[in-house]
Design an enzyme around this catalytic site. Structure first.
Site, PDB file in Angstrom:
ATOM      1  N   PRO A  25       0.839  -1.205   0.000  1.00  0.00           N
ATOM      2  CA  PRO A  25       0.000   0.000   0.000  1.00  0.00           C
ATOM      3  C   PRO A  25       0.869   1.248   0.000  1.00  0.00           C
ATOM      4  O   PRO A  25       1.810   1.359   0.778  1.00  0.00           O
ATOM      5  CB  PRO A  25      -0.800  -0.130   1.302  1.00  0.00           C
ATOM      6  CG  PRO A  25      -0.005  -1.062   2.158  1.00  0.00           C
ATOM      7  CD  PRO A  25       0.716  -1.985   1.246  1.00  0.00           C
ATOM      8  N   THR A  27       0.519   5.457  -0.160  1.00  0.00           N
ATOM      9  CA  THR A  27      -0.333   6.638  -0.115  1.00  0.00           C
ATOM     10  C   THR A  27       0.090   7.627  -1.195  1.00  0.00           C
ATOM     11  O   THR A  27       1.209   8.125  -1.187  1.00  0.00           O
ATOM     12  CB  THR A  27      -0.249   7.304   1.273  1.00  0.00           C
ATOM     13  OG1 THR A  27      -0.721   6.382   2.246  1.00  0.00           O
ATOM     14  CG2 THR A  27      -1.092   8.566   1.335  1.00  0.00           C
ATOM     15  N   ALA A  58      -3.962   3.240   1.320  1.00  0.00           N
ATOM     16  CA  ALA A  58      -4.847   3.257   2.477  1.00  0.00           C
ATOM     17  C   ALA A  58      -6.083   4.092   2.167  1.00  0.00           C
ATOM     18  O   ALA A  58      -5.993   5.182   1.607  1.00  0.00           O
ATOM     19  CB  ALA A  58      -4.108   3.813   3.685  1.00  0.00           C
ATOM     20  N   HIS A 174      -5.807  -1.940   8.078  1.00  0.00           N
ATOM     21  CA  HIS A 174      -4.585  -1.218   8.436  1.00  0.00           C
ATOM     22  C   HIS A 174      -4.539  -1.074   9.952  1.00  0.00           C
ATOM     23  O   HIS A 174      -5.087  -0.147  10.529  1.00  0.00           O
ATOM     24  CB  HIS A 174      -4.569   0.145   7.754  1.00  0.00           C
ATOM     25  CG  HIS A 174      -3.207   0.777   7.697  1.00  0.00           C
ATOM     26  ND1 HIS A 174      -2.127   0.315   8.433  1.00  0.00           N
ATOM     27  CD2 HIS A 174      -2.735   1.834   6.984  1.00  0.00           C
ATOM     28  CE1 HIS A 174      -1.067   1.061   8.170  1.00  0.00           C
ATOM     29  NE2 HIS A 174      -1.413   1.991   7.291  1.00  0.00           N
ATOM     30  N   ALA A 176      -1.573  -0.875  11.566  1.00  0.00           N
ATOM     31  CA  ALA A 176      -0.140  -0.631  11.732  1.00  0.00           C
ATOM     32  C   ALA A 176       0.197   0.854  11.683  1.00  0.00           C
ATOM     33  O   ALA A 176      -0.661   1.714  11.594  1.00  0.00           O
ATOM     34  CB  ALA A 176       0.628  -1.381  10.634  1.00  0.00           C
ATOM     35  N   ASN A 177       1.490   1.139  11.787  1.00  0.00           N
ATOM     36  CA  ASN A 177       2.096   2.428  11.432  1.00  0.00           C
ATOM     37  C   ASN A 177       1.527   3.633  12.178  1.00  0.00           C
ATOM     38  O   ASN A 177       1.465   4.735  11.642  1.00  0.00           O
ATOM     39  CB  ASN A 177       1.980   2.669   9.917  1.00  0.00           C
ATOM     40  CG  ASN A 177       2.739   1.644   9.100  1.00  0.00           C
ATOM     41  OD1 ASN A 177       3.190   0.633   9.632  1.00  0.00           O
ATOM     42  ND2 ASN A 177       2.875   1.869   7.813  1.00  0.00           N
ATOM     43  N   TYR A 179      -1.531   4.366  13.247  1.00  0.00           N
ATOM     44  CA  TYR A 179      -2.893   4.820  12.992  1.00  0.00           C
ATOM     45  C   TYR A 179      -3.854   4.209  14.021  1.00  0.00           C
ATOM     46  O   TYR A 179      -3.413   3.614  15.004  1.00  0.00           O
ATOM     47  CB  TYR A 179      -3.264   4.529  11.545  1.00  0.00           C
ATOM     48  CG  TYR A 179      -2.356   5.267  10.575  1.00  0.00           C
ATOM     49  CD1 TYR A 179      -2.265   6.659  10.610  1.00  0.00           C
ATOM     50  CD2 TYR A 179      -1.541   4.584   9.674  1.00  0.00           C
ATOM     51  CE1 TYR A 179      -1.396   7.349   9.761  1.00  0.00           C
ATOM     52  CE2 TYR A 179      -0.678   5.270   8.820  1.00  0.00           C
ATOM     53  CZ  TYR A 179      -0.613   6.651   8.867  1.00  0.00           C
ATOM     54  OH  TYR A 179       0.243   7.326   8.035  1.00  0.00           O
ATOM     55  N   ARG A 226      -2.678  -5.859   8.823  1.00  0.00           N
ATOM     56  CA  ARG A 226      -1.306  -5.365   8.925  1.00  0.00           C
ATOM     57  C   ARG A 226      -1.071  -4.835  10.331  1.00  0.00           C
ATOM     58  O   ARG A 226      -1.906  -4.113  10.877  1.00  0.00           O
ATOM     59  CB  ARG A 226      -1.062  -4.248   7.905  1.00  0.00           C
ATOM     60  CG  ARG A 226       0.416  -3.942   7.696  1.00  0.00           C
ATOM     61  CD  ARG A 226       0.629  -2.837   6.673  1.00  0.00           C
ATOM     62  NE  ARG A 226       1.947  -2.972   6.057  1.00  0.00           N
ATOM     63  CZ  ARG A 226       2.548  -1.996   5.378  1.00  0.00           C
ATOM     64  NH1 ARG A 226       1.976  -0.812   5.234  1.00  0.00           N
ATOM     65  NH2 ARG A 226       3.733  -2.202   4.827  1.00  0.00           N
ATOM     66  N   ASN A 234       5.034   7.870  14.291  1.00  0.00           N
ATOM     67  CA  ASN A 234       4.003   8.553  15.088  1.00  0.00           C
ATOM     68  C   ASN A 234       3.735   7.830  16.405  1.00  0.00           C
ATOM     69  O   ASN A 234       2.625   7.883  16.931  1.00  0.00           O
ATOM     70  CB  ASN A 234       2.695   8.694  14.302  1.00  0.00           C
ATOM     71  CG  ASN A 234       2.778   9.733  13.207  1.00  0.00           C
ATOM     72  OD1 ASN A 234       3.494  10.729  13.337  1.00  0.00           O
ATOM     73  ND2 ASN A 234       2.058   9.521  12.122  1.00  0.00           N
ATOM     74  N   GLY A 295      12.145  -2.725   2.359  1.00  0.00           N
ATOM     75  CA  GLY A 295      13.423  -2.461   1.716  1.00  0.00           C
ATOM     76  C   GLY A 295      14.116  -3.665   1.122  1.00  0.00           C
ATOM     77  O   GLY A 295      15.326  -3.614   0.881  1.00  0.00           O
ATOM     78  N   GLY A 316       7.297  -1.770  -2.187  1.00  0.00           N
ATOM     79  CA  GLY A 316       6.697  -0.446  -2.175  1.00  0.00           C
ATOM     80  C   GLY A 316       7.249   0.480  -3.241  1.00  0.00           C
ATOM     81  O   GLY A 316       6.846   0.438  -4.396  1.00  0.00           O
ATOM     82  N   ARG A 317       8.199   1.328  -2.858  1.00  0.00           N
ATOM     83  CA  ARG A 317       8.677   2.383  -3.751  1.00  0.00           C
ATOM     84  C   ARG A 317       9.160   1.884  -5.111  1.00  0.00           C
ATOM     85  O   ARG A 317       8.936   2.564  -6.120  1.00  0.00           O
ATOM     86  CB  ARG A 317       9.762   3.193  -3.053  1.00  0.00           C
ATOM     87  CG  ARG A 317       9.214   4.061  -1.929  1.00  0.00           C
ATOM     88  CD  ARG A 317      10.320   4.775  -1.187  1.00  0.00           C
ATOM     89  NE  ARG A 317       9.785   5.799  -0.281  1.00  0.00           N
ATOM     90  CZ  ARG A 317      10.537   6.572   0.474  1.00  0.00           C
ATOM     91  NH1 ARG A 317      11.861   6.452   0.434  1.00  0.00           N
ATOM     92  NH2 ARG A 317       9.979   7.477   1.262  1.00  0.00           N
TER      93      ARG A 317
END
Length: 347
Positions: A25, A27, A58, A174, A176-177, A179, A226, A234, A295, A316-317
């Site tokens: 995912p 954003t 997301a 979601h 995770a991360n 949120y 996830r 955060n 990564g 991802g990227r």
């Protein structure tokens, strides 16, 4: 060595993936001003349909879940219709796609939903400003009441049903991360003393209620999750978080998720209270389908899968920079290097 990445993988009796490479995912903040997916988004995802599974950017479950500009929603008819364009394009290209369901919790901002409360487990503010809107400073959230938590659970389940109506093959919750769901799982953001705080069982309750409600609505075979056991975005870590995730993972092991996905930007990160990498910690406690991320190059991912560190890899990227990532890896061609200026357009 990368051949294992191209083996088909059966998530369950209903869903088989063409390969083990997932599009993570990402954003992109490219929905229209009504948070409706666009034709450009449909073309963007369709170009990446060679992934074994695309996980959408997301997607917010209701208006007060928004914390970034122009992030798509899945809570009204226009948004469902917009997503039908996306899922149809991906399916015509031979791909599969899950919707990632999102509420940002304390990193939401009232600017995006016309004012009102920002809901979170506790009145614990995140410092700083909103990414892509540095003029907006985070506010102190309102602790969600038990009634508001019950409504959030129902809204997650309704968003999952909306995702299926929109043509998605399933959903990834979601959790995770940093949120909303993750905020219940960490002591830094959860100071509650009621049934949703204080103990591993209580702090895990919201995540499990959301997961169970979604699975009851759309089926376990279409429900994924996830999580971020290591606090890094955060969120501040706390040694007591380990007990929360020990309990949560034990509960998830007893359920039949389509897959469990690690939420980490860089899998080489280590956490003292987890005894090392988040992915290794989860694998020790969860032996069902696990998605690694963070990564990995294709050869590194193939080796990790071969070593049973996880079953699938999310990229991802490199997928932003290379719509044909899967074909390039298969042919051992050079990849275009990602750069932040690629975020300005959907290519």
């Amino acid at each position: 060595m990368s051949d294992i990445l191209f083996h088909p993988f059966r998530l369950n009796a209903q869903i088989e993936l063409n390969n083990r490479i997932l599009m993570a995912p990402l954003t992109r903040c490219m929905a229209d001003d009504d948070l409706v997916p666009t034709a450009d988004m449909a073309a963007y995802y369709a170009r990446r349909a060679d992934a074994g599974l695309i996980i959408s950017e997301a997607t917010i479950i209701r208006p007060d879940g928004q914390g970034y500009p122009n992030t798509p929603g899945l809570y009204n008819a226009a948004q469902i219709e917009g997503w039908k364009q996306v899922t149809g394009a991906v399916h015509r290209a031979g791909g599969k796609i899950f919707a990632q369901l999102w509420h940002t919790g304390r990193v939401a901002h009232p600017h995006f939903f016309g004012g009102g409360d920002v809901l979170a487990p506790s009145a614990e503010k995140v410092e700083g400003t909103v990414p892509r809107r540095r003029d907006l400073t985070y506010v102190t959230p309102k602790p969600a009441s038990v009634e508001e938590i019950h409504q959030l659970v129902e809204d997650y389940a309704q968003a999952a049903a909306n995702a299926i109506e929109a043509g998605f093959d399933g959903v990834e919750i979601h959790g995770a991360n940093g949120y909303l769901i993750d905020q219940f799982l960490h002591h830094d953001s959860n100071k509650r003393t009621d049934e949703y705080g204080g103990t591993p069982e209580n702090m895990s309750r919201f995540a499990l209620q959301v997961t169970d409600a979604i699975a009851a609505r759309i089926g376990w075979e279409k429900t994924a999750l996830r999580i971020s056991p290591g606090a890094y975005f955060n969120m501040q870590g706390d040694a007591r978080d380990r007990q929360v995730f020990d309990y949560l993972l034990g509960e998830l092991q007893n359920r039949e998720l389509a897959y469990l996905h690690i939420g980490i930007f860089d899998d080489s990160m280590e956490f003292d209270y987890l005894g090392g990498r988040a992915s290794a910690y989860v694998r020790q406690r969860y032996n069902k389908t696990l998605v690694g991320v963070g990564g990995f190059s294709a050869p590194e991912a193939a080796k990790a899968i071969g070593d049973d560190k996880f079953d699938l890899i999310a990229i991802g990227r490199p997928f932003i920079a290379n719509p044909d990532y899967v074909a390039k890896v298969r042919k051992q061609e050079n990849l275009v290097e990602y750069s932040d200026d690629m975020l300005a357009t959907l290519v």
